[in-house]
Enzyme design. Structure first.
Site, PDB file in Angstrom:
ATOM      1  N   ILE A 167       4.581  -8.363  -7.822  1.00 54.32           N
ATOM      2  CA  ILE A 167       3.347  -7.664  -8.164  1.00 54.32           C
ATOM      3  C   ILE A 167       2.362  -8.631  -8.812  1.00 54.32           C
ATOM      4  O   ILE A 167       2.735  -9.436  -9.668  1.00 54.32           O
ATOM      5  CB  ILE A 167       3.609  -6.510  -9.171  1.00 54.32           C
ATOM      6  N   LYS A 168       1.105  -8.513  -8.409  1.00 51.54           N
ATOM      7  CA  LYS A 168       0.021  -9.226  -9.072  1.00 51.54           C
ATOM      8  C   LYS A 168      -0.787  -8.214  -9.867  1.00 51.54           C
ATOM      9  O   LYS A 168      -1.267  -7.219  -9.325  1.00 51.54           O
ATOM     10  CB  LYS A 168      -0.864  -9.930  -8.046  1.00 51.54           C
TER      11      LYS A 168
END
Length: 297
Positions: free
Chosen positions: A206-207
């Site tokens: 995840i960013k």
């Protein structure tokens, strides 16, 4: 179906206890022990087996902003920075025209599109890259922007899930990008919700953005989190943010404007890498940035 009104606010994040699989096996990417060999191989190109972390260079801004300060000439701005990063996050057009194939870097391929800065609501995107073209580009992961809590939430979640399914068929991980749009909140509560949702949909990492109590966001997410650089900050502040994020458990930094709009992009890239891979603190990294900048003159 769970009723939101009956929920009790989460408190027991057990921050002192590492993610469970770390204690029982050797694979260095959080939550990935049971993935297939090809998926692990690609994740090992993204996350260093030595440090467990990654430095990503994002220059996909043009797909939504057009020409951006510092990226007027991709062919000039990007190649000097490539040796100092682990991953290049870009569109297929930028990769094919401005990234030398001999670079041999992991590619985070931007696969969502459909909005621009001219839109009042940028949340209505589509999948814009076919999985076969991602394979032709030898993408290490597929990046999809997801708008939680926006008018386009349902369609962007579908984009993410469809991309995860397509990538899984060929052993290509998906990067879920938490979008905040123009008016969306940037609170710990929001990032706890958004990162957990994307992980449970099947995103492999995840960013998201750094926030208060960031260690809670990391602890509640069963896959690695990489922080976004966001808007341009003074170099000292950007390095402080990167250090705090890694200290709180982030597994990498994906910076764009804080690198290519820096007074010395190469020095900034090297300094970020020192924090991410060599455990420099913020002050030591900033001193290194100043020394490197002077040498570049």
């Amino acid at each position: 179906m769970a009723e939101q009104s009956g929920n009790i606010e989460s408190k027991n994040f057990t921050l002192e206890t590492p993610f469970a699989p770390y204690s029982t096996n050797s694979f260095h990417v959080k939550g990935a022990e049971n993935y297939d060999w090809g998926m692990k191989d690609r994740l090992s190109r993204i996350f260093s087996p030595k440090s467990g972390n990654t430095v990503m260079l994002a220059f996909d801004h043009g797909y939504i902003m057009g020409s951006t300060t510092g990226l007027e000439r991709l062919d000039i701005a990007i190649p000097p920075l490539i040796p100092e990063v682990d991953v290049l996050m870009a569109t297929r057009g930028a990769i094919r025209t401005c990234v030398p194939p001999s670079s041999n870097k992991a590619l985070a391929l931007r696969c969502s599109a459909g909005s621009s800065v001219l839109d009042d609501d940028m949340s209505h995107e589509n999948i814009a890259v076919d999985i076969e073209d991602a394979i032709r580009l030898n993408a290490s992961c597929l990046a999809i922007q997801t708008f939680i809590g926006s008018p386009g939430q349902a369609s962007s979640i579908k984009n993410l899930c469809d991309t995860i399914d397509a990538g899984n068929r060929f052993g290509i991980p998906t990067l879920g990008v938490v979008a905040v749009g123009k008016q969306m909140e940037r609170t710990t509560k929001f990032f706890l919700l958004a990162t957990r949702m994307l992980a449970e949909f099947g995103a492999h990492f995840i960013k998201t953005y750094y926030c208060e109590d960031f260690e809670r966001v990391v602890a509640a997410c069963p896959v690695p989190i990489v922080i976004a650089g966001g808007k341009k900050l003074p170099e000292k502040d950007a390095l402080e943010m990167a250090y705090n994020a890694i200290r709180c458990g982030a597994r990498g930094v994906d910076m764009g404007r804080n690198i290519f709009q820096s007074e010395c992009p190469l020095a900034m890239t090297k300094s970020i890498s020192k924090i991410v891979h060599e455990q420099y603190d913020a002050k030591t990294a900033y001193d290194y940035y100043l020394e490197t900048k002077i040498k570049r003159r």
